[in-house]
Design a protein around this motif. Structure first.
Motif, short mmCIF file in Angstrom:
data_model
loop_
_atom_site.label_atom_id
_atom_site.label_comp_id
_atom_site.label_asym_id
_atom_site.label_seq_id
_atom_site.Cartn_x
_atom_site.Cartn_y
_atom_site.Cartn_z
N PHE A 32 0.86 -1.18 0.00
CA PHE A 32 0.00 0.00 0.00
C PHE A 32 0.90 1.23 0.00
O PHE A 32 1.82 1.34 0.81
CB PHE A 32 -0.89 0.00 1.25
CG PHE A 32 -1.60 -1.30 1.48
CD1 PHE A 32 -2.83 -1.55 0.89
CD2 PHE A 32 -1.02 -2.30 2.26
CE1 PHE A 32 -3.48 -2.77 1.08
CE2 PHE A 32 -1.66 -3.51 2.46
CZ PHE A 32 -2.89 -3.75 1.86
N GLU A 33 0.64 2.19 -0.89
CA GLU A 33 1.51 3.36 -1.03
C GLU A 33 0.77 4.66 -0.73
O GLU A 33 -0.36 4.86 -1.16
CB GLU A 33 2.09 3.43 -2.44
CG GLU A 33 3.01 4.64 -2.66
CD GLU A 33 3.66 4.68 -4.02
OE1 GLU A 33 3.80 5.78 -4.58
OE2 GLU A 33 4.01 3.59 -4.53
N GLY A 34 1.45 5.55 0.00
CA GLY A 34 0.93 6.88 0.26
C GLY A 34 1.99 7.93 -0.05
O GLY A 34 3.18 7.68 0.09
N ARG A 35 1.54 9.10 -0.51
CA ARG A 35 2.46 10.19 -0.86
C ARG A 35 1.85 11.52 -0.45
O ARG A 35 0.64 11.73 -0.62
CB ARG A 35 2.76 10.18 -2.36
CG ARG A 35 3.48 11.43 -2.85
CD ARG A 35 3.88 11.32 -4.31
NE ARG A 35 4.33 12.61 -4.83
CZ ARG A 35 5.10 12.75 -5.91
NH1 ARG A 35 5.49 11.68 -6.58
NH2 ARG A 35 5.45 13.95 -6.33
N ILE A 36 2.69 12.41 0.09
CA ILE A 36 2.25 13.77 0.37
C ILE A 36 3.28 14.74 -0.18
O ILE A 36 4.49 14.56 -0.01
CB ILE A 36 2.02 14.02 1.88
CG1 ILE A 36 1.48 15.43 2.10
CG2 ILE A 36 3.27 13.76 2.70
CD1 ILE A 36 0.93 15.66 3.48
N ASP A 37 2.79 15.76 -0.88
CA ASP A 37 3.65 16.75 -1.52
C ASP A 37 3.72 18.02 -0.68
O ASP A 37 2.77 18.38 0.02
CB ASP A 37 3.13 17.07 -2.91
CG ASP A 37 3.34 15.92 -3.88
OD1 ASP A 37 4.42 15.83 -4.48
OD2 ASP A 37 2.42 15.07 -4.01
N GLY A 38 4.84 18.70 -0.79
CA GLY A 38 5.04 19.95 -0.09
C GLY A 38 6.33 20.60 -0.55
O GLY A 38 6.67 20.52 -1.73
N HIS A 39 7.06 21.19 0.40
CA HIS A 39 8.29 21.88 0.02
C HIS A 39 9.29 21.88 1.17
O HIS A 39 8.92 21.69 2.34
CB HIS A 39 7.99 23.31 -0.43
CG HIS A 39 7.30 24.14 0.62
ND1 HIS A 39 5.96 24.04 0.87
CD2 HIS A 39 7.76 25.07 1.47
CE1 HIS A 39 5.61 24.87 1.84
NE2 HIS A 39 6.69 25.51 2.23
N VAL A 40 10.55 22.11 0.81
CA VAL A 40 11.63 22.18 1.80
C VAL A 40 11.63 23.56 2.43
O VAL A 40 11.52 24.58 1.74
CB VAL A 40 12.99 21.92 1.13
CG1 VAL A 40 14.13 22.13 2.14
CG2 VAL A 40 13.04 20.51 0.55
N ILE A 41 11.74 23.59 3.76
CA ILE A 41 11.87 24.86 4.47
C ILE A 41 13.22 24.89 5.18
O ILE A 41 13.83 23.84 5.44
CB ILE A 41 10.74 25.05 5.50
CG1 ILE A 41 10.71 23.89 6.52
CG2 ILE A 41 9.38 25.15 4.80
CD1 ILE A 41 9.71 24.09 7.64
N TRP A 42 13.71 26.07 5.42
CA TRP A 42 14.99 26.23 6.13
C TRP A 42 14.95 27.54 6.90
O TRP A 42 14.47 28.53 6.38
CB TRP A 42 16.17 26.23 5.14
CG TRP A 42 17.48 26.00 5.84
CD1 TRP A 42 18.37 26.95 6.27
CD2 TRP A 42 18.00 24.73 6.24
NE1 TRP A 42 19.43 26.35 6.91
CE2 TRP A 42 19.23 24.99 6.91
CE3 TRP A 42 17.56 23.42 6.12
CZ2 TRP A 42 20.02 23.97 7.44
CZ3 TRP A 42 18.34 22.41 6.64
CH2 TRP A 42 19.55 22.67 7.29
N PRO A 43 15.40 27.56 8.15
CA PRO A 43 16.04 26.47 8.89
C PRO A 43 15.01 25.45 9.40
O PRO A 43 13.81 25.74 9.39
CB PRO A 43 16.71 27.20 10.05
CG PRO A 43 15.83 28.39 10.29
CD PRO A 43 15.38 28.82 8.91
N PRO A 44 15.49 24.28 9.85
CA PRO A 44 14.58 23.29 10.42
C PRO A 44 13.89 23.86 11.66
O PRO A 44 14.49 24.63 12.40
CB PRO A 44 15.51 22.12 10.80
CG PRO A 44 16.78 22.37 10.06
CD PRO A 44 16.90 23.84 9.90
#
Length: 205
Positions: free
Chosen positions: A142-154
């Motif tokens: 079973f596969e799941g995916r969520i899209d978003g973006h890299v933020i910095w700093p953590p």
């Protein structure tokens, strides 16, 4: 004629094929209420098999099958990773390896940041593939995916792995800023788990 099960029943024992404490805690929360006794590969002192596949599906199957055979119990494995568009999908299936044997995720996150440089494309996604293996060798994935973006700093104090540098959608809050309840509603693992739940788990009490 024996009928092989396709769904777990209340009272069954399920092995979580992981030694990762963060994943164990996350799955324990997701599995609460189904009447399933959960033990981890670490609880049973099972060795961690080498992940030699070039896909999330392949590596999840390796881990689940190894645990199911060793424990003679159904086993659930997750293979997940953080994928960055500007790095051609890296670290991807090598996400854990980027953190090294010491699981140094701050260094791994810094490596991603450094390699991305000033590229305007900050898009990223998490993928999770769950594999349920039965002792007779059958598997279901079973596969799941969520899209978003890299933020910095953590930022953020919760979660684990790359959570502090990933914000889902177009938001500014990282996975690590979210409570377990919030994250478990939208995460890649939660999406894969929903498919697993509908196919393989008994009804809740």
């Amino acid at each position: 004629m024996n009928i092989t099960p396709t769904r777990l029943n209340r009272g069954d024992t399920l092995v979580l094929a992981t030694h990762n404490r963060g994943k164990i805690a996350e799955f324990a929360a997701l599995l609460a209420g189904y009447g399933i006794r959960v033990v981890s590969a670490g609880d049973l002192s099972l060795p961690e098999p080498e992940e030699t596949a070039d896909s999330f599906t392949g590596n999840a199957a390796i881990k689940a099958i190894a645990a199911a055979e060793a424990a003679n119990l159904p086993a659930l494995a997750d293979d997940s990773g953080f994928c960055v568009a500007a790095l051609d999908g890296a670290p991807g299936v090598f996400s854990a390896r980027w953190a090294g044997p010491e699981k140094n995720y701050p260094d791994a996150m810094r490596r991603i940041h450094d390699q991305m440089g000033d590229t305007p494309d900050r898009s990223a996604w998490f993928i999770s593939v769950l594999c349920l293996a039965w002792p007779d060798g059958r598997t279901e994935t079973f596969e799941g995916r969520i899209d978003g973006h890299v933020i910095w700093p953590p930022h953020g104090e919760n979660g684990h792995g790359y959570d502090p540098i990933f914000a889902p959608g177009s938001g500014t809050r990282s996975f690590a800023d979210m409570s377990d309840v919030e994250k478990n509603t939208i995460s890649h693992r939660a999406l894969a788990f929903a498919l697993f739940r509908d196919t393989c788990l008994p009804a809740t009490a």
